[in-house]
Each structure stands twice: as structure tokens, then as C-alpha cells.
Design an enzyme around this catalytic site. Structure first.
Site, mmCIF file in Angstrom:
data_model
loop_
_atom_site.group_PDB
_atom_site.id
_atom_site.type_symbol
_atom_site.label_atom_id
_atom_site.label_comp_id
_atom_site.label_asym_id
_atom_site.label_seq_id
_atom_site.Cartn_x
_atom_site.Cartn_y
_atom_site.Cartn_z
ATOM 1 C CB SER A 169 -0.750 -0.312 1.089
ATOM 2 O OG SER A 169 -1.364 1.228 1.546
ATOM 3 C CE1 TYR A 182 -3.289 -1.652 5.436
ATOM 4 C CE2 TYR A 182 -2.119 0.304 4.846
ATOM 5 C CZ TYR A 182 -3.516 -0.801 4.843
ATOM 6 O OH TYR A 182 -3.413 -1.378 3.314
ATOM 7 C CE LYS A 186 -1.182 -4.152 3.275
ATOM 8 N NZ LYS A 186 -1.206 -5.542 2.601
#
Length: 280
Positions: A169, A182, A186
Site C-alpha cells: 500500500s 498498518y 505494509k
């Protein structure tokens, strides 16, 4: 809600269609695509199937069985001779990982797994001061632990010229507030690609790459709060390639290329499928 949440329907529903003709360069290959009932994962499963690959379509919850079945049906009816099977499996769990491997081997006439696409992921936001151990565990389990141990189980069945692709991402590089866990998880997938490319290249003949989407129009994206969407709008509008949110059809063909023979000299790379956001 994170900008490139992976597990949701595309803006045109779970029956994602890729309109351009595809080369039949994956006939006889067998692929596992995790989290492939919806969104980017569904588009990747369809892309590989349209190139002739047999595909294991993975879903987790019972409510995703219908969408997963439709994706599998589209693959088996696309005229390429590709086969597909749906598997309800938790990719974090040992038994779920083994179920995916077993399903792929059952599809393959050569009992091989040629393509492994790590798409399943979880994204949620939380300020650093509010992060709990459970919040950390849930995201790192699916974004980091699952790819490691599913790859470990698949490797004995992956012949030379096999392909591993991880979906990352743009959050990994952008420093978005509330994405301590997060973004880090990623970023880890990009590190996996570099490390595994070295470990699995000359020794096993396997290429490993990462695809880095920006905001993508999935059901999960549109289920975000209006506040989130309003905050994201200036970023979306400034996208260099075109002032719009990405579509699953912008991402899946890149995954298809990275799974093809034409990508044999590409490994350890992160391909930014985000319209140039990281350069703006």
C-alpha cells in the site's frame, strides 16, 4: 480505514471484468490468490484466470462465499480452459494455509504451485497513544505472519520460474497519521520482496515482487467515513496520472505481468500502482 484496503468489491461489484484481451501465457499454471472474493484480490484472480491459470479463490467469512463462487465461475467459463476452486480459509491459521496449498495441488496436473499472490490484508487506523496489543496483533498477523508461513508451506511445491507477488500500500511510504501499525506492516511486505528475491532467486529460480497501490475504489473504500473520504479527496485530486481514485483494473494487470514469463528479470521490486502519488 486505510487508503488501499485489499479485501473489498471493486466499484463495479464483485463481478470484476478486465476488458482488454489477455495473452494466454499462464495456461497450465496454478495460482493461489489470498483474499480473492472481492476487490483487488478478485480482480487478480480473474486476471490470472483470463491468462489461462488455474486459480484457488480464497475467502474467510461465510458472507463472502457467494462472491467467491461467482469469481470462480467466471474463471471456469472464460473460455481458456482454466479451472478454479473456492476455499474458505483463515490465512493466519496453520490449517487455513495448508488448506490453500492442498487445494492448489488438487487443481494442478503437475502437483505444482506456480503463482502465489498475497493479497489478503487488514487495515485499520489508530493514533499511537491508543494502540493496543490486540490492535497490533490483528493487523500484523494477517499482513505479515500469514505471507511468511503460507509461503513457507507453498515453497516445497513451487518449481523454478514460479512467481510470488505481495500487495502492499502507498501507506507504507506516506506517513499517514494513525497508521503506525498498518503502514509498518505494509512496509514489511516490501522488505519481504527484497529479502525473498535474494533467498529464492538463484537457489530456487523464483521471482518475488511487490505491488504498491494507492487509494482504490472498493466497497471498503466507500464504506469509510465521510470525514476520511473528504480528507483524502485533495490527495486523490492531485494524482499525477489522472485526478481520480484508482480502480482494481489499474492494479490487476500489473500483477498479471509480474506472474508472466516476461517478468523473469524483475525481482525484489516494488511497483507503484498508484498513479504517481508517491512522486507528487
Amino acid at each position: 480505514m486505510s487508503p488501499a484496503a485489499n479485501g473489498s468489491n471493486g466499484s463495479n461489484g464483485h463481478g470484476v471484468a478486465v476488458p482488454t484481451p489477455k495473452p494466454l501465457d499462464l495456461v497450465g499454471k496454478t495460482a493461489i490468490v489470498t483474499g480473492s472474493a472481492r476487490g483487488i484480490g478478485a480482480a487478480c484472480a480473474l486476471e490470472l484466470g483470463q491468462r489461462g491459470a488455474n486459480v484457488v479463490v480464497n475467502y474467510t467469512s461465510a458472507k463472502s462465499k457467494g462472491p467467491a463462487d461467482k469469481i470462480a465461475s467466471q474463471i471456469t467459463s472464460n473460455g481458456t480452459g482454466a479451472k478454479a476452486i473456492t476455499v474458505q480459509a483463515d490465512v493466519v491459521a496453520n490449517e487455513g494455509q495448508q488448506a490453500l496449498v492442498d487445494a492448489a495441488l488438487s487443481l494442478s496436473s503437475s502437483k505444482s504451485i506456480n503463482i502465489l499472490v498475497h493479497n489478503a490484508g487488514h487495515g485499520d487506523d489508530c493514533y499511537l497513544t491508543d494502540v493496543t496489543e490486540d490492535f497490533y496483533r490483528i493487523q500484523t498477523d494477517i499482513n505479515m505472519k500469514a505471507p511468511i508461513f503460507l509461503t513457507q508451506k507453498a515453497l516445497p511445491h513451487m518449481p523454478r520460474s514460479s512467481r510470488i507477488v505481495l500487495i502492499s500500500s502507498c501507506s507504507a511510504r506516506m506517513g499517514v497519521p494513525q497508521q503506525t501499525v498498518y503502514a509498518a506492516s505494509k512496509a514489511a511486505t516490501e522488505a519481504f520482496a527484497r529479502v525473498w528475491a535474494t533467498e529464492l532467486g538463484q537457489s530456487r529460480g523464483i521471482t518475488v515482487n511487490c505491488v504498491n497501490p494507492g487509494p482504490v475504489a472498493t466497497d471498503m473504500y466507500y464504506a469509510s467515513s465521510q470525514e476520511f473520504l473528504d480528507e483524502l479527496k485533495p490527495l486523490v485530486d492531485s494524482t499525477p496520472a489522472e485526478g481520480r481514485v484508482g480502480e482494481v483494473g489499474d492494479v490487476a494487470p500489473i500483477v498479471g505481468f509480474l506472474c508472466s514469463e516476461e517478468s523473469r528479470w524483475v525481482t525484489g521490486s516494488t511497483v507503484s500502482a498508484n498513479g504517481g502519488l508517491l512522486f507528487h
